[in-house]
Design a protein around this motif. Structure first.
Motif, PDB file in Angstrom:
ATOM      1  N   PHE A   3     -18.128  27.005  47.146  1.00 48.07           N
ATOM      2  CA  PHE A   3     -18.571  25.716  46.612  1.00 48.07           C
ATOM      3  C   PHE A   3     -19.445  25.916  45.387  1.00 48.07           C
ATOM      4  O   PHE A   3     -19.442  25.120  44.461  1.00 48.07           O
ATOM      5  CB  PHE A   3     -19.349  24.945  47.679  1.00 48.07           C
ATOM      6  N   GLN A   4     -20.239  26.999  45.382  1.00 47.86           N
ATOM      7  CA  GLN A   4     -21.190  27.201  44.287  1.00 47.86           C
ATOM      8  C   GLN A   4     -20.485  27.484  42.955  1.00 47.86           C
ATOM      9  O   GLN A   4     -21.036  27.255  41.891  1.00 47.86           O
ATOM     10  CB  GLN A   4     -22.143  28.363  44.620  1.00 47.86           C
ATOM     11  N   THR A   5     -19.265  28.039  43.024  1.00 43.74           N
ATOM     12  CA  THR A   5     -18.574  28.397  41.789  1.00 43.74           C
ATOM     13  C   THR A   5     -17.717  27.267  41.249  1.00 43.74           C
ATOM     14  O   THR A   5     -17.145  27.387  40.184  1.00 43.74           O
ATOM     15  CB  THR A   5     -17.681  29.627  42.018  1.00 43.74           C
ATOM     16  N   LEU A   6     -17.611  26.171  42.007  1.00 42.88           N
ATOM     17  CA  LEU A   6     -16.811  25.047  41.559  1.00 42.88           C
ATOM     18  C   LEU A   6     -17.653  24.072  40.757  1.00 42.88           C
ATOM     19  O   LEU A   6     -18.820  23.861  41.059  1.00 42.88           O
ATOM     20  CB  LEU A   6     -16.207  24.316  42.762  1.00 42.88           C
ATOM     21  N   PRO A   7     -17.082  23.454  39.709  1.00 45.41           N
ATOM     22  CA  PRO A   7     -17.826  22.471  38.925  1.00 45.41           C
ATOM     23  C   PRO A   7     -18.030  21.200  39.715  1.00 45.41           C
ATOM     24  O   PRO A   7     -17.081  20.614  40.239  1.00 45.41           O
ATOM     25  CB  PRO A   7     -16.920  22.231  37.709  1.00 45.41           C
ATOM     26  N   SER A   8     -19.278  20.770  39.835  1.00 43.26           N
ATOM     27  CA  SER A   8     -19.557  19.574  40.619  1.00 43.26           C
ATOM     28  C   SER A   8     -19.448  18.306  39.799  1.00 43.26           C
ATOM     29  O   SER A   8     -19.035  17.268  40.277  1.00 43.26           O
ATOM     30  CB  SER A   8     -20.963  19.663  41.231  1.00 43.26           C
ATOM     31  N   GLY A   9     -19.835  18.390  38.533  1.00 40.65           N
ATOM     32  CA  GLY A   9     -19.828  17.201  37.690  1.00 40.65           C
ATOM     33  C   GLY A   9     -20.921  16.234  38.046  1.00 40.65           C
ATOM     34  O   GLY A   9     -20.966  15.110  37.585  1.00 40.65           O
ATOM     35  N   GLY A  10     -21.858  16.668  38.912  1.00 41.45           N
ATOM     36  CA  GLY A  10     -22.943  15.791  39.306  1.00 41.45           C
ATOM     37  C   GLY A  10     -24.214  16.589  39.493  1.00 41.45           C
ATOM     38  O   GLY A  10     -24.530  17.466  38.704  1.00 41.45           O
ATOM     39  N   ASN A  11     -24.964  16.285  40.561  1.00 35.22           N
ATOM     40  CA  ASN A  11     -26.212  16.998  40.808  1.00 35.22           C
ATOM     41  C   ASN A  11     -25.950  18.443  41.189  1.00 35.22           C
ATOM     42  O   ASN A  11     -24.908  18.788  41.748  1.00 35.22           O
ATOM     43  CB  ASN A  11     -26.990  16.299  41.930  1.00 35.22           C
ATOM     44  N   LYS A  12     -26.927  19.290  40.917  1.00 30.53           N
ATOM     45  CA  LYS A  12     -26.793  20.705  41.213  1.00 30.53           C
ATOM     46  C   LYS A  12     -26.639  20.897  42.717  1.00 30.53           C
ATOM     47  O   LYS A  12     -27.371  20.348  43.522  1.00 30.53           O
ATOM     48  CB  LYS A  12     -28.033  21.455  40.703  1.00 30.53           C
ATOM     49  N   GLY A  13     -25.661  21.715  43.109  1.00 29.30           N
ATOM     50  CA  GLY A  13     -25.411  21.981  44.514  1.00 29.30           C
ATOM     51  C   GLY A  13     -24.502  20.969  45.185  1.00 29.30           C
ATOM     52  O   GLY A  13     -24.116  21.152  46.341  1.00 29.30           O
ATOM     53  N   GLU A  14     -24.164  19.906  44.484  1.00 35.09           N
ATOM     54  CA  GLU A  14     -23.290  18.882  45.056  1.00 35.09           C
ATOM     55  C   GLU A  14     -21.861  19.391  45.097  1.00 35.09           C
ATOM     56  O   GLU A  14     -21.359  19.972  44.135  1.00 35.09           O
ATOM     57  CB  GLU A  14     -23.358  17.619  44.194  1.00 35.09           C
ATOM     58  N   TRP A  18     -14.443  15.328  43.966  1.00 37.53           N
ATOM     59  CA  TRP A  18     -13.396  14.854  43.066  1.00 37.53           C
ATOM     60  C   TRP A  18     -12.298  15.899  42.925  1.00 37.53           C
ATOM     61  O   TRP A  18     -11.102  15.558  42.859  1.00 37.53           O
ATOM     62  CB  TRP A  18     -13.983  14.526  41.688  1.00 37.53           C
ATOM     63  N   LEU A  19     -12.705  17.180  42.887  1.00 34.84           N
ATOM     64  CA  LEU A  19     -11.724  18.246  42.739  1.00 34.84           C
ATOM     65  C   LEU A  19     -10.891  18.398  44.010  1.00 34.84           C
ATOM     66  O   LEU A  19      -9.676  18.622  43.952  1.00 34.84           O
ATOM     67  CB  LEU A  19     -12.432  19.561  42.405  1.00 34.84           C
ATOM     68  N   SER A 203     -14.493  24.055  23.648  1.00 35.86           N
ATOM     69  CA  SER A 203     -13.543  24.040  24.767  1.00 35.86           C
ATOM     70  C   SER A 203     -13.101  22.619  25.083  1.00 35.86           C
ATOM     71  O   SER A 203     -11.941  22.392  25.457  1.00 35.86           O
ATOM     72  CB  SER A 203     -14.174  24.699  25.997  1.00 35.86           C
ATOM     73  N   ASN A 204     -13.997  21.644  24.924  1.00 34.18           N
ATOM     74  CA  ASN A 204     -13.617  20.241  25.129  1.00 34.18           C
ATOM     75  C   ASN A 204     -12.563  19.806  24.114  1.00 34.18           C
ATOM     76  O   ASN A 204     -11.613  19.080  24.444  1.00 34.18           O
ATOM     77  CB  ASN A 204     -14.836  19.328  25.017  1.00 34.18           C
ATOM     78  N   ASP A 205     -12.727  20.256  22.868  1.00 35.57           N
ATOM     79  CA  ASP A 205     -11.743  19.932  21.838  1.00 35.57           C
ATOM     80  C   ASP A 205     -10.394  20.579  22.145  1.00 35.57           C
ATOM     81  O   ASP A 205      -9.336  20.016  21.833  1.00 35.57           O
ATOM     82  CB  ASP A 205     -12.242  20.400  20.464  1.00 35.57           C
ATOM     83  N   PHE A 206     -10.416  21.766  22.730  1.00 42.51           N
ATOM     84  CA  PHE A 206      -9.173  22.441  23.092  1.00 42.51           C
ATOM     85  C   PHE A 206      -8.409  21.636  24.140  1.00 42.51           C
ATOM     86  O   PHE A 206      -7.193  21.431  24.022  1.00 42.51           O
ATOM     87  CB  PHE A 206      -9.472  23.849  23.612  1.00 42.51           C
ATOM     88  N   VAL A 207      -9.130  21.161  25.146  1.00 41.58           N
ATOM     89  CA  VAL A 207      -8.497  20.333  26.175  1.00 41.58           C
ATOM     90  C   VAL A 207      -7.991  19.024  25.559  1.00 41.58           C
ATOM     91  O   VAL A 207      -6.901  18.546  25.900  1.00 41.58           O
ATOM     92  CB  VAL A 207      -9.478  20.059  27.327  1.00 41.58           C
ATOM     93  N   LEU A 256      -7.242  23.926  32.703  1.00 39.76           N
ATOM     94  CA  LEU A 256      -7.949  24.493  31.550  1.00 39.76           C
ATOM     95  C   LEU A 256      -9.442  24.203  31.615  1.00 39.76           C
ATOM     96  O   LEU A 256     -10.269  25.069  31.311  1.00 39.76           O
ATOM     97  CB  LEU A 256      -7.374  23.921  30.245  1.00 39.76           C
ATOM     98  N   SER A 257      -9.798  22.981  31.995  1.00 43.81           N
ATOM     99  CA  SER A 257     -11.219  22.616  32.078  1.00 43.81           C
ATOM    100  C   SER A 257     -11.954  23.503  33.075  1.00 43.81           C
ATOM    101  O   SER A 257     -13.063  23.983  32.801  1.00 43.81           O
ATOM    102  CB  SER A 257     -11.364  21.143  32.486  1.00 43.81           C
ATOM    103  N   LEU A 258     -11.350  23.736  34.241  1.00 38.79           N
ATOM    104  CA  LEU A 258     -11.982  24.586  35.252  1.00 38.79           C
ATOM    105  C   LEU A 258     -12.139  26.017  34.747  1.00 38.79           C
ATOM    106  O   LEU A 258     -13.177  26.654  34.946  1.00 38.79           O
ATOM    107  CB  LEU A 258     -11.153  24.568  36.540  1.00 38.79           C
ATOM    108  N   MET A 259     -11.111  26.521  34.079  1.00 40.14           N
ATOM    109  CA  MET A 259     -11.169  27.882  33.565  1.00 40.14           C
ATOM    110  C   MET A 259     -12.243  28.027  32.488  1.00 40.14           C
ATOM    111  O   MET A 259     -13.031  28.976  32.497  1.00 40.14           O
ATOM    112  CB  MET A 259      -9.812  28.283  32.995  1.00 40.14           C
ATOM    113  N   LEU A 260     -12.310  27.058  31.582  1.00 38.86           N
ATOM    114  CA  LEU A 260     -13.277  27.126  30.493  1.00 38.86           C
ATOM    115  C   LEU A 260     -14.704  26.930  30.990  1.00 38.86           C
ATOM    116  O   LEU A 260     -15.638  27.544  30.480  1.00 38.86           O
ATOM    117  CB  LEU A 260     -12.933  26.077  29.431  1.00 38.86           C
ATOM    118  N   ARG A 261     -14.882  26.087  32.015  1.00 39.30           N
ATOM    119  CA  ARG A 261     -16.221  25.931  32.596  1.00 39.30           C
ATOM    120  C   ARG A 261     -16.668  27.217  33.278  1.00 39.30           C
ATOM    121  O   ARG A 261     -17.853  27.557  33.261  1.00 39.30           O
ATOM    122  CB  ARG A 261     -16.225  24.779  33.604  1.00 39.30           C
ATOM    123  N   SER A 262     -15.715  27.924  33.884  1.00 34.60           N
ATOM    124  CA  SER A 262     -16.043  29.202  34.506  1.00 34.60           C
ATOM    125  C   SER A 262     -16.514  30.199  33.461  1.00 34.60           C
ATOM    126  O   SER A 262     -17.502  30.923  33.662  1.00 34.60           O
ATOM    127  CB  SER A 262     -14.815  29.745  35.245  1.00 34.60           C
TER     128      SER A 262
END
Length: 278
Positions: A3-14, A18-19, A203-207, A256-262
Motif C-alpha cells: 500500500f505504501q508504494t501505491l499513489p494515494s492521490g490524497g492524504n499521506k498513508g491513505e 480509486w486505483l 511527466s504530466n505533459d507526457f501523459v 504511465l502515470s503510475l510508472m512516472l510517479r514511482s
C-alpha cells in the motif's frame, strides 16, 4: 506491491481505493473482451493503432523536449533579442489550440515547406538529377508529429525555465568561481538539480500527449482513435467501439502515470538521502 508504494492521490498513508476500483473495472473489461466475441473483434481492430499512438507520442515528445529545452535556454540568455524571440514563440504557440495547429501544419505548413524545398532544389530538378517533391510525399503522420512538437515545445520550455530558475544562484556563482564553463555549469550543477523540479510537470505533459495524440485521427493517421472511428462507422457498433477505445487509453495513461510517479518518488528518496548524507 505494498500500500505504501501505491499513489494515494490524497492524504499521506491513505490507501488508493480509486486505483483498486480501476483495476477491478479493468479486469472486468478484460474478461468481457475475452468472452464476448464482439468485444474481441473490436479490440483486435482498434489495437492495431496502438503502435502508431505510441510511435507518435514518443517521437513528438522527444523532439518537443529538445526544442523546449533550446527555447528555455534562449529565454534565459543575456541577449535581449534571443529572450524576446523565445518569449514570442512561447506566447504565440500557447495561444493556438493544438487541433488548429495540427491543421495549419498539415495543410499550410507542409505544402509551403515542399514548395520551398522544390525552389531550393530547382537546379537539380531541372537537370533531371532528381524528381520534383510532391506534397503527398510528406506523410500525414510526420505532419502530425511536427505539429505536436511545435505545440508542446512551448509548454515544455516554460517547465524547463522554471526548473532552471529554481537552482540557487549562489551555486552557479560558485561554479563560475571554480572556472567551470557555461556548458559545464549546466551539465554538472544546474540540470541535476533542476530535473527534480522539472520531472513532475514534464511527466504530466507526457501523459497529456498520449491523449492529445488522438487528434492525429483528424488527418486520417491510423492511431487508436482513427481505427475505432473507421470500425464504428462501418459496423454502427459505437458503444462497443468507443468503450474499447476509452479502455485502451485508460490503460496507457494510468499505467504511465503510475510508472512516472514511482520514478518521481525514487528521485525524492534519493534527494533526501543525499541531503542527509551531506
Amino acid at each position: 506491491m505494498s500500500f505504501q508504494t501505491l499513489p494515494s492521490g490524497g492524504n499521506k498513508g491513505e490507501r488508493p481505493w480509486w486505483l483498486f476500483a480501476f483495476l477491478a473495472l479493468a479486469a472486468l473489461a478484460a474478461i468481457s473482451i475475452v468472452l464476448n466475441g464482439m468485444y474481441t473483434q473490436v479490440f483486435g481492430v482498434v489495437a492495431k493503432g496502438i503502435w502508431v499512438t505510441v510511435f507518435v507520442t514518443l517521437v513528438a515528445f522527444a523532439l518537443a523536449t529538445l526544442l523546449g529545452l533550446l527555447i528555455a535556454v534562449l529565454g534565459l540568455s543575456s541577449h535581449i533579442a534571443l529572450r524576446q524571440t523565445a518569449r514570442f514563440y512561447i506566447e504565440i504557440v500557447r495561444g493556438i489550440p493544438i487541433l488548429v495547429l495540427l491543421f495549419y501544419v498539415a495543410f499550410v505548413g507542409a505544402p509551403s515547406l515542399v514548395a520551398l524545398a522544390n525552389y531550393i532544389l530547382s537546379p537539380l530538378i531541372d537537370a533531371g538529377a532528381m524528381s520534383k517533391i510532391m506534397v503527398r510525399d510528406f506523410s500525414l503522420m510526420w505532419r502530425a508529429i511536427i505539429a505536436l512538437t511545435i505545440g508542446y515545445a512551448a509548454f515544455i520550455a516554460e517547465i524547463f525555465r522554471a526548473g532552471i530558475q529554481s537552482v540557487d544562484e549562489g551555486q552557479i556563482e560558485a561554479a563560475k568561481a571554480l572556472g567551470l564553463g557555461r556548458f559545464q555549469r549546466f551539465r554538472l550543477i544546474i540540470f541535476p538539480q533542476a530535473i527534480r523540479t522539472i520531472f513532475p510537470p514534464l511527466s504530466n505533459d507526457f501523459v497529456s500527449m498520449v491523449k492529445d495524440s488522438s487528434l492525429v485521427s483528424v488527418l486520417g493517421v491510423a492511431d487508436i482513435t482513427q481505427m475505432g472511428k473507421v470500425y464504428a462507422a462501418s459496423s454502427f457498433r459505437f458503444f462497443e467501439t468507443y468503450s474499447i477505445v476509452a479502455y485502451i487509453y485508460l490503460l496507457l495513461t494510468i499505467g504511465l502515470s503510475l510508472m512516472l510517479r514511482s520514478v518521481e518518488r525514487r528521485m525524492r528518496r534519493k534527494n533526501g538521502y543525499e541531503r542527509r548524507s551531506g
